[in-house]
Design an enzyme around this catalytic site. Structure first.
Site, PDB file in Angstrom:
ATOM      1  N   ARG A 106       0.274  -2.852  -7.640  1.00  0.00           N
ATOM      2  CA  ARG A 106       0.536  -1.473  -7.218  1.00  0.00           C
ATOM      3  C   ARG A 106       1.110  -1.422  -5.810  1.00  0.00           C
ATOM      4  O   ARG A 106       1.852  -0.514  -5.456  1.00  0.00           O
ATOM      5  CB  ARG A 106      -0.762  -0.651  -7.255  1.00  0.00           C
ATOM      6  CG  ARG A 106      -1.266  -0.304  -8.636  1.00  0.00           C
ATOM      7  CD  ARG A 106      -2.352   0.742  -8.523  1.00  0.00           C
ATOM      8  NE  ARG A 106      -2.972   1.006  -9.805  1.00  0.00           N
ATOM      9  CZ  ARG A 106      -4.207   0.643 -10.117  1.00  0.00           C
ATOM     10  NH1 ARG A 106      -4.939  -0.010  -9.240  1.00  0.00           N
ATOM     11  NH2 ARG A 106      -4.711   0.936 -11.291  1.00  0.00           N
ATOM     12  N   VAL A 150       2.939   3.827 -15.639  1.00  0.00           N
ATOM     13  CA  VAL A 150       2.447   2.450 -15.701  1.00  0.00           C
ATOM     14  C   VAL A 150       1.464   2.135 -14.579  1.00  0.00           C
ATOM     15  O   VAL A 150       1.426   2.809 -13.558  1.00  0.00           O
ATOM     16  CB  VAL A 150       3.611   1.440 -15.657  1.00  0.00           C
ATOM     17  CG1 VAL A 150       4.542   1.639 -16.829  1.00  0.00           C
ATOM     18  CG2 VAL A 150       4.379   1.551 -14.345  1.00  0.00           C
ATOM     19  N   GLU A 151       0.688   1.082 -14.790  1.00  0.00           N
ATOM     20  CA  GLU A 151      -0.308   0.587 -13.830  1.00  0.00           C
ATOM     21  C   GLU A 151      -1.236   1.695 -13.351  1.00  0.00           C
ATOM     22  O   GLU A 151      -1.571   1.803 -12.179  1.00  0.00           O
ATOM     23  CB  GLU A 151       0.389  -0.107 -12.654  1.00  0.00           C
ATOM     24  CG  GLU A 151       1.116  -1.371 -13.093  1.00  0.00           C
ATOM     25  CD  GLU A 151       1.491  -2.271 -11.932  1.00  0.00           C
ATOM     26  OE1 GLU A 151       0.916  -2.125 -10.852  1.00  0.00           O
ATOM     27  OE2 GLU A 151       2.355  -3.144 -12.131  1.00  0.00           O
ATOM     28  N   GLY A 152      -1.674   2.523 -14.317  1.00  0.00           N
ATOM     29  CA  GLY A 152      -2.573   3.632 -14.015  1.00  0.00           C
ATOM     30  C   GLY A 152      -1.821   4.942 -13.999  1.00  0.00           C
ATOM     31  O   GLY A 152      -1.020   5.183 -13.101  1.00  0.00           O
TER      32      GLY A 152
END
Length: 825
Positions: free
Chosen positions: A373, A494-496
């Protein structure tokens, strides 16, 4: 009044309980000595103040009379912390964000922190391999014609180490810093988001990073050389049909068992899984897999333990039982697809880190995800911000309506200023955050940056589309906006997913990790040794009370005085902003304490409440990144204009978040106290003024790419070359406009006022020559610019045959597209 001032000063400075008690005793004695207190008054004061202070200062007495009861209640009401929740909280490191959360930031930590600089190798890779990769990509070909990267691009990425940036050099990788990776991904993103995502995923949450940090020596020797050389192409299978943000609820399982393989009994895992949204899955040769591990027969050595929890393993994608190859079709056409497996058997040493790491996969994932992130998504967002900064400001000068450049319209400048301000913020946030990842594994910072950076990117693209208007919505090789606009939801998701990141993660994790006492108090409450836990809880509790009272007094005092009593580590235009940030930091610290104290565990369910406090923390962090960038870059005139806009924006957002937090706080009775501390004089920051926005836009519209500031904003940006390239065509026209600007404006003025004749540009140029308004060289330069300007304004159109079958040789030849292009892999 003197006594009130004395005690206010003591509370504002946060003196220890012992000093506070000593001062109180001295005050009482002084009042008695000068006759203000008589014998009776002195005795009453001693009883009313002295007895409580004595109890608080005599630790055994305090513990027996007060703390023991509180500790018992706290242990009962505190919910049990699950293993995965505990791992998520403990994963990663607390970094600069903790200073912003705790109410008294040590600015020297920020100013003394060294931002990562590109090494010679990283700079060369950015200037050569990355530049060459960008030059090879035709994004229209990628997104519309092939819906994939061409074979030669895939080969170039594999063969030149783009998948191996994070792999250490001893395993054949490039060993780049987080900042170096960020710059490479950012540059690729300004050419093709599909290529950027393809490169960034193996360098983010994937087998390479997991192996580097947690793999056994044998696993590293087996897999890392292949990953570094590009022979192995990785993917990581985490999310599933029922599992997105709540990855701990995954239904995928691995059961420890024994099987006979090639005549030998092998201890291994029977894996059953159904994953989706897995980037690179359709082309991957190896995969990381997250699943819940069970050992019903105690084969791992512990007969009393069956459920181990989330575990990560590595396996080849051609392992029998693995079903792979079909594709999802996301907004950006990177390779992404589902993976299934039913009773897939792999040896037990497929667990990343070996059997000893069974059940420890969630912590691995959280730590690696937090680093990803902090590198990949901020890089994409910054690339978009800086790319749109140059592209949209250039287009705003080239495009004319109603006889003037559209960049001169205030309506256009409203959006253009936001693009410029956000681009500056994003660059400084990315630099600080990536440098932080190079020093530690900051988990809270990366969550907040992921959310705010991608949301800023969304705003930047929307404003750019609005300013380009019809020029931005017609798809084709000339369009440099549509692909980014179409792919935008990928970064948001994406990624949360952003909604979950903002409402659950930033403050939910940040409040506990950044607070100096809360997590330690929770650990003390969970201590199975009652007496040891009580002693630790006692020490923490009263330190916590003093901390909270101090932040309350500081927040109110600084708010009431307009932060005049706060300190600033610099003596320049930004000093006033440091002071206000210290004020808001104190307000946040007290507000967070009061929220946790009055709502307790229910705060997790009040997502809007915690999200607003998370917004305050996020903007404090991003504002500090802006101040850091201003100092590092010498506080130039350009930096002053951009940083002032950014700081006014951040402080406005902080005040709005605090206002909404107070206005909607679930416990109405404490709203007046919250408002008194957080906003005693109401809101005073209204965001950048029109004058600030105009100053920023003027700077953007006149920026030269070869200036010091221009180079800083474009050092990791790809600009194509030649008139057949979409960005090359635009910037070529913009550069030509700057060459002719001094006499082109005079030419336009003369035409507008009838000083030269003619309807067409050619007729007007001829008249200007006749009347000696222009020289021959000037007329030729304007003629060339007008040709380039017109090319920039054109949009694409296509035959029906090409749109139906863009790979048809006949249709391609008719459209002037290359017929002998290499097919997708």
């Amino acid at each position: 009044m003197v006594i009130i001032g004395l005690y206010w000063t003591l509370l504002y400075r946060g003196v220890s309980l012992a000093i506070f008690t000593g001062v109180t005793a001295a005050v009482a004695l002084a009042l008695w000595a000068i006759g203000i207190l008589g014998p009776v008054g002195f005795v009453v004061t001693a009883i009313v103040l002295g007895v409580p202070l004595a109890i608080f200062n005599i630790v055994p007495l305090r513990r027996a009379l007060l703390t023991k009861r509180l500790y018992g209640v706290f242990r009962k009401i505190l919910p049990e912390m699950g293993a995965t929740e505990k791992e998520a909280l403990e994963a990663g490191d607390v970094w600069w964000e903790a200073e912003m959360f705790r109410g008294r930031p040590d600015w020297n930590q920020l100013l003394d922190f060294k931002l990562t600089q590109l090494t010679d190798q990283e700079q060369a890779f950015l200037d050569n391999e990355t530049e060459q990769l960008c030059a090879m990509i035709d994004d229209w070909q990628v997104n519309f014609e092939l819906k994939d990267l061409p074979e030669d691009v895939w080969d170039y990425i594999r063969n030149n180490g783009f998948f191996a940036m994070l792999i250490p050099k001893e395993h054949g990788g490039l060993g780049f810093s987080a900042y170096g990776q960020s710059c490479v991904v950012a540059k690729i993103a300004t050419r093709s988001l599909t290529a950027a995502v393809t490169v960034m995923v193996p360098n983010s949450l994937g087998p390479g990073e997991l192996l580097t940090h947690y793999g056994t020596k044998e696993q590293q020797e087996k897999w890392l050389p292949g990953l570094a050389s590009g022979k192995e192409l990785p993917c990581f299978a985490l999310t599933g049909v029922e599992v997105g943000s709540d990855a701990t609820k995954m239904p995928d399982t691995g059961v420890v068992c024994k099987r006979t393989v090639d005549g030998k009994e092998v201890l291994g895992l029977s894996l059953s899984f159904n994953k989706r949204y897995i980037t690179l899955a359709p082309v991957a040769t190896m995969m990381g897999l997250a699943f819940k591990l069970k050992d019903p027969d105690g084969l791992l050595g512990d007969p009393d333990k069956i459920d181990y929890g989330i575990t990560c393993a590595l396996l080849a994608t051609d392992t029998p039982g693995v079903k792979i190859g079909r594709r999802h079709f996301p907004g950006a056409t990177f390779q992404n697809g589902p993976i299934q497996g039913d009773d897939v058997f792999v040896p037990i040493d497929s667990i990343i880190g070996g059997p000893e790491q069974a059940g420890k996969g969630w912590r691995m994932l959280v730590e690696c995800l937090s680093a990803g992130r902090g590198i990949s998504l901020p890089a994409l967002s910054t690339a978009t911000g800086k790319g749109m900064y140059g592209i949209t400001s250039a287009y705003s000068r080239i495009r004319r309506q109603f006889g003037t450049e559209i960049g001169n319209f205030e309506g256009v400048q409203e959006g253009l200023g936001v693009i410029g301000g956000y681009a500056y913020i994003l660059e400084n946030v990315r630099n600080l955050t990536a440098s932080g990842v190079d020093h530690c594994t900051p988990s809270v910072v990366t969550a907040m940056v992921k959310y705010h950076a991608t949301e800023m990117m969304r705003t930047v693209i929307n404003h750019s589309m609005d300013i380009h208007s019809g020029r931005g919505i017609i798809m084709g090789p000339r369009n440099y906006l549509a692909a980014a606009y179409q792919a935008l939801p990928v970064a948001i998701t994406v990624e949360g997913a952003n909604i979950m990141t903002r409402s659950l993660m930033v403050f939910g994790q940040g409040a506990i990790r950044c607070h100096p006492f809360v997590y330690s108090e929770m650990e003390a409450a969970h201590n199975p040794d009652f007496d040891a836990g009580l002693a630790e809880f006692d020490r923490l509790l009263y330190a916590h009370i003093g901390y909270s009272v101090n932040r309350m007094v500081r927040g109110f005092t600084l708010g009431l005085t307009g932060a005049r009593l706060a300190s600033a580590p610099v003596d320049n235009e930004m000093a006033v902003y440091y002071k206000h940030m210290e004020r808001f930091s104190a307000a946040l610290a007290f507000s967070a304490d009061l929220a946790m104290g009055t709502l307790g565990g229910a705060l997790k369910l009040k997502e809007s409440t915690s999200a607003r406090l998370g917004d305050v923390l996020s903007h404090l962090y991003m504002a500090s990144a802006t101040l850091k960038g201003f100092e590092v870059n010498g506080g130039t005139a350009e930096d002053k204009v951009h940083a002032t806009w950014a700081m006014e924006y951040h402080l406005h957002e902080i005040e709005n978040a605090l206002h909404e937090f107070v206005r909607n706080y679930p416990v109405k009775a404490v709203r007046p106290l919250l408002k008194l501390v957080a906003l005693p004089r109401g809101r005073s920051f209204n965001g950048p003024t029109d004058d600030m926005n105009t100053a920023l836009c003027d700077m953007m519209l006149g920026m030269k790419l070869d200036s010091a500031f221009g180079k800083r904003m474009t050092y990791d940006i790809y600009i194509g070359e030649g008139e057949n390239d979409p960005t090359g065509r635009l910037m070529g026209a913009y550069n030509k406009l700057q060459e002719v600007d001094s006499f082109y404006s005079e030419f336009l003025r003369a035409a507008k006022h009838g000083e030269i004749e003619g309807e067409s540009v050619e007729e007007q140029l001829a008249s200007a020559l006749d009347r000696q308004v222009l020289s021959a060289e000037q007329a030729e330069a304007i003629r060339e610019y007008d040709r380039l300007r017109y090319e920039v304004l054109l949009t694409d159109d296509f035959s029906k045959e090409y749109l139906l079958n863009p790979l048809s040789d006949e249709a391609r030849e008719a459209e002037g597209r290359p017929v002998d292009m290499r097919k997708a892999s």
